[in-house]
Design a protein around this motif. Structure first.
Motif, PDB file in Angstrom:
ATOM      1  N   ALA A  30       0.852  -1.188   0.000  1.00 53.37           N
ATOM      2  CA  ALA A  30       0.000   0.000   0.000  1.00 53.37           C
ATOM      3  C   ALA A  30       0.885   1.233   0.000  1.00 53.37           C
ATOM      4  O   ALA A  30       2.113   1.145   0.039  1.00 53.37           O
ATOM      5  CB  ALA A  30      -0.917  -0.007   1.221  1.00 53.37           C
ATOM      6  N   ARG A  31       0.228   2.390  -0.027  1.00 55.55           N
ATOM      7  CA  ARG A  31       0.961   3.650   0.065  1.00 55.55           C
ATOM      8  C   ARG A  31       0.173   4.628   0.919  1.00 55.55           C
ATOM      9  O   ARG A  31      -1.056   4.583   0.972  1.00 55.55           O
ATOM     10  CB  ARG A  31       1.248   4.222  -1.314  1.00 55.55           C
ATOM     11  CG  ARG A  31       0.028   4.509  -2.130  1.00 55.55           C
ATOM     12  CD  ARG A  31       0.412   4.903  -3.526  1.00 55.55           C
ATOM     13  NE  ARG A  31      -0.796   5.234  -4.268  1.00 55.55           N
ATOM     14  CZ  ARG A  31      -0.831   5.956  -5.352  1.00 55.55           C
ATOM     15  NH1 ARG A  31       0.282   6.438  -5.846  1.00 55.55           N
ATOM     16  NH2 ARG A  31      -1.950   6.216  -5.967  1.00 55.55           N
ATOM     17  N   VAL A  32       0.914   5.504   1.575  1.00 57.63           N
ATOM     18  CA  VAL A  32       0.331   6.540   2.421  1.00 57.63           C
ATOM     19  C   VAL A  32       0.418   7.852   1.660  1.00 57.63           C
ATOM     20  O   VAL A  32       1.502   8.261   1.231  1.00 57.63           O
ATOM     21  CB  VAL A  32       1.082   6.664   3.767  1.00 57.63           C
ATOM     22  CG1 VAL A  32       0.482   7.764   4.619  1.00 57.63           C
ATOM     23  CG2 VAL A  32       1.079   5.330   4.503  1.00 57.63           C
ATOM     24  N   ILE A  33      -0.724   8.498   1.490  1.00 58.86           N
ATOM     25  CA  ILE A  33      -0.785   9.783   0.795  1.00 58.86           C
ATOM     26  C   ILE A  33      -1.162  10.846   1.808  1.00 58.86           C
ATOM     27  O   ILE A  33      -2.144  10.694   2.544  1.00 58.86           O
ATOM     28  CB  ILE A  33      -1.816   9.754  -0.342  1.00 58.86           C
ATOM     29  CG1 ILE A  33      -1.460   8.640  -1.327  1.00 58.86           C
ATOM     30  CG2 ILE A  33      -1.883  11.112  -1.039  1.00 58.86           C
ATOM     31  CD1 ILE A  33      -2.531   8.350  -2.331  1.00 58.86           C
ATOM     32  N   LEU A  34      -0.373  11.897   1.854  1.00 54.24           N
ATOM     33  CA  LEU A  34      -0.619  13.011   2.769  1.00 54.24           C
ATOM     34  C   LEU A  34      -1.075  14.208   1.949  1.00 54.24           C
ATOM     35  O   LEU A  34      -0.496  14.508   0.907  1.00 54.24           O
ATOM     36  CB  LEU A  34       0.664  13.337   3.540  1.00 54.24           C
ATOM     37  CG  LEU A  34       0.556  14.282   4.716  1.00 54.24           C
ATOM     38  CD1 LEU A  34      -0.444  13.782   5.759  1.00 54.24           C
ATOM     39  CD2 LEU A  34       1.925  14.458   5.359  1.00 54.24           C
ATOM     40  N   TYR A  35      -2.127  14.871   2.432  1.00 52.97           N
ATOM     41  CA  TYR A  35      -2.738  15.994   1.718  1.00 52.97           C
ATOM     42  C   TYR A  35      -2.466  17.309   2.426  1.00 52.97           C
ATOM     43  O   TYR A  35      -2.372  17.360   3.653  1.00 52.97           O
ATOM     44  CB  TYR A  35      -4.251  15.785   1.601  1.00 52.97           C
ATOM     45  CG  TYR A  35      -4.611  14.572   0.800  1.00 52.97           C
ATOM     46  CD1 TYR A  35      -4.705  14.637  -0.582  1.00 52.97           C
ATOM     47  CD2 TYR A  35      -4.842  13.353   1.425  1.00 52.97           C
ATOM     48  CE1 TYR A  35      -5.018  13.509  -1.329  1.00 52.97           C
ATOM     49  CE2 TYR A  35      -5.162  12.222   0.691  1.00 52.97           C
ATOM     50  CZ  TYR A  35      -5.246  12.307  -0.685  1.00 52.97           C
ATOM     51  OH  TYR A  35      -5.552  11.196  -1.414  1.00 52.97           O
ATOM     52  N   ASN A  36      -2.399  18.378   1.649  1.00 55.93           N
ATOM     53  CA  ASN A  36      -2.201  19.715   2.188  1.00 55.93           C
ATOM     54  C   ASN A  36      -3.449  20.168   2.936  1.00 55.93           C
ATOM     55  O   ASN A  36      -4.571  19.890   2.503  1.00 55.93           O
ATOM     56  CB  ASN A  36      -1.897  20.695   1.055  1.00 55.93           C
ATOM     57  CG  ASN A  36      -1.448  22.040   1.563  1.00 55.93           C
ATOM     58  OD1 ASN A  36      -0.834  22.131   2.611  1.00 55.93           O
ATOM     59  ND2 ASN A  36      -1.751  23.082   0.830  1.00 55.93           N
ATOM     60  N   CYS A  37      -3.251  20.860   4.049  1.00 57.60           N
ATOM     61  CA  CYS A  37      -4.404  21.353   4.800  1.00 57.60           C
ATOM     62  C   CYS A  37      -4.242  22.806   5.258  1.00 57.60           C
ATOM     63  O   CYS A  37      -5.164  23.365   5.823  1.00 57.60           O
ATOM     64  CB  CYS A  37      -4.691  20.446   5.992  1.00 57.60           C
ATOM     65  SG  CYS A  37      -3.388  20.449   7.224  1.00 57.60           S
ATOM     66  N   ASP A  38      -3.082  23.404   5.062  1.00 53.70           N
ATOM     67  CA  ASP A  38      -2.830  24.800   5.446  1.00 53.70           C
ATOM     68  C   ASP A  38      -3.078  25.094   6.926  1.00 53.70           C
ATOM     69  O   ASP A  38      -3.236  26.245   7.303  1.00 53.70           O
ATOM     70  CB  ASP A  38      -3.669  25.774   4.595  1.00 53.70           C
ATOM     71  CG  ASP A  38      -3.201  25.817   3.159  1.00 53.70           C
ATOM     72  OD1 ASP A  38      -1.984  25.619   2.924  1.00 53.70           O
ATOM     73  OD2 ASP A  38      -4.039  26.061   2.274  1.00 53.70           O
ATOM     74  N   CYS A  39      -3.153  24.070   7.754  1.00 57.93           N
ATOM     75  CA  CYS A  39      -3.417  24.304   9.177  1.00 57.93           C
ATOM     76  C   CYS A  39      -2.246  23.860  10.056  1.00 57.93           C
ATOM     77  O   CYS A  39      -2.334  23.939  11.273  1.00 57.93           O
ATOM     78  CB  CYS A  39      -4.716  23.624   9.600  1.00 57.93           C
ATOM     79  SG  CYS A  39      -4.776  21.885   9.209  1.00 57.93           S
ATOM     80  N   HIS A  40      -1.167  23.399   9.444  1.00 54.39           N
ATOM     81  CA  HIS A  40       0.020  22.977  10.192  1.00 54.39           C
ATOM     82  C   HIS A  40       1.245  23.678   9.621  1.00 54.39           C
ATOM     83  O   HIS A  40       1.310  23.945   8.426  1.00 54.39           O
ATOM     84  CB  HIS A  40       0.220  21.460  10.076  1.00 54.39           C
ATOM     85  CG  HIS A  40      -0.840  20.676  10.760  1.00 54.39           C
ATOM     86  ND1 HIS A  40      -2.044  20.393  10.183  1.00 54.39           N
ATOM     87  CD2 HIS A  40      -0.877  20.127  11.999  1.00 54.39           C
ATOM     88  CE1 HIS A  40      -2.784  19.696  11.024  1.00 54.39           C
ATOM     89  NE2 HIS A  40      -2.101  19.524  12.131  1.00 54.39           N
ATOM     90  N   THR A  41       2.204  23.919  10.487  1.00 54.04           N
ATOM     91  CA  THR A  41       3.467  24.489  10.030  1.00 54.04           C
ATOM     92  C   THR A  41       4.312  23.394   9.390  1.00 54.04           C
ATOM     93  O   THR A  41       4.068  22.201   9.600  1.00 54.04           O
ATOM     94  CB  THR A  41       4.257  25.099  11.198  1.00 54.04           C
ATOM     95  OG1 THR A  41       4.655  24.038  12.085  1.00 54.04           O
ATOM     96  CG2 THR A  41       3.445  26.142  11.950  1.00 54.04           C
ATOM     97  N   TYR A  42       5.302  23.814   8.632  1.00 57.92           N
ATOM     98  CA  TYR A  42       6.233  22.841   8.063  1.00 57.92           C
ATOM     99  C   TYR A  42       6.836  21.999   9.185  1.00 57.92           C
ATOM    100  O   TYR A  42       6.963  20.788   9.053  1.00 57.92           O
ATOM    101  CB  TYR A  42       7.356  23.552   7.295  1.00 57.92           C
ATOM    102  CG  TYR A  42       7.061  23.801   5.841  1.00 57.92           C
ATOM    103  CD1 TYR A  42       5.864  24.368   5.431  1.00 57.92           C
ATOM    104  CD2 TYR A  42       7.989  23.479   4.868  1.00 57.92           C
ATOM    105  CE1 TYR A  42       5.604  24.610   4.091  1.00 57.92           C
ATOM    106  CE2 TYR A  42       7.740  23.711   3.526  1.00 57.92           C
ATOM    107  CZ  TYR A  42       6.545  24.279   3.154  1.00 57.92           C
ATOM    108  OH  TYR A  42       6.292  24.506   1.818  1.00 57.92           O
ATOM    109  N   GLN A  43       7.230  22.650  10.275  1.00 55.88           N
ATOM    110  CA  GLN A  43       7.893  21.921  11.359  1.00 55.88           C
ATOM    111  C   GLN A  43       6.973  20.880  11.972  1.00 55.88           C
ATOM    112  O   GLN A  43       7.408  19.777  12.308  1.00 55.88           O
ATOM    113  CB  GLN A  43       8.405  22.884  12.435  1.00 55.88           C
ATOM    114  CG  GLN A  43       9.351  22.220  13.420  1.00 55.88           C
ATOM    115  CD  GLN A  43      10.572  21.620  12.724  1.00 55.88           C
ATOM    116  OE1 GLN A  43      11.286  22.304  12.000  1.00 55.88           O
ATOM    117  NE2 GLN A  43      10.833  20.335  12.940  1.00 55.88           N
TER     118      GLN A  43
END
Length: 85
Positions: free
Chosen positions: A14-27
């Motif tokens: 399988a694979r894990v896909i992470l989506y942008n949410c603009d609610c978290h910092t890069y760190q």
């Protein structure tokens, strides 16, 4: 022969896909990726965070389904939008 080989082990990749949410910092994303994804480094996590920020999503891990589910669970508990395919 390759088809038989694919059925050995747990047989589920399988694979894990992470989506942008603009609610978290890069760190925050980097820290979560390093905690959730096996053998993730801070520099690789930064590259992925940058790609997610600029393209909307990225595959952050590919491997056995059980490991993908565990990584996705950690990322989701951190408040990130994630899917396992």
């Amino acid at each position: 022969m390759e088809e038989a080989d694919a059925l050995t082990g747990d047989g589920l990749e399988a694979r894990v896909i992470l989506y942008n949410c603009d609610c978290h910092t890069y760190q925050q994303v980097i820290d979560l990726l390093c905690r959730a994804v096996p053998q993730m480094t801070p520099s690789r996590a930064f590259e992925l965070a940058y790609r997610i920020d600029h393209t909307g999503s990225a595959v952050v891990y590919e491997g056995p389904l059980t490991i993908c589910e565990r990584a996705a669970s950690i990322l989701a508990r951190g408040g990130l939008r994630v899917a396992v395919q």
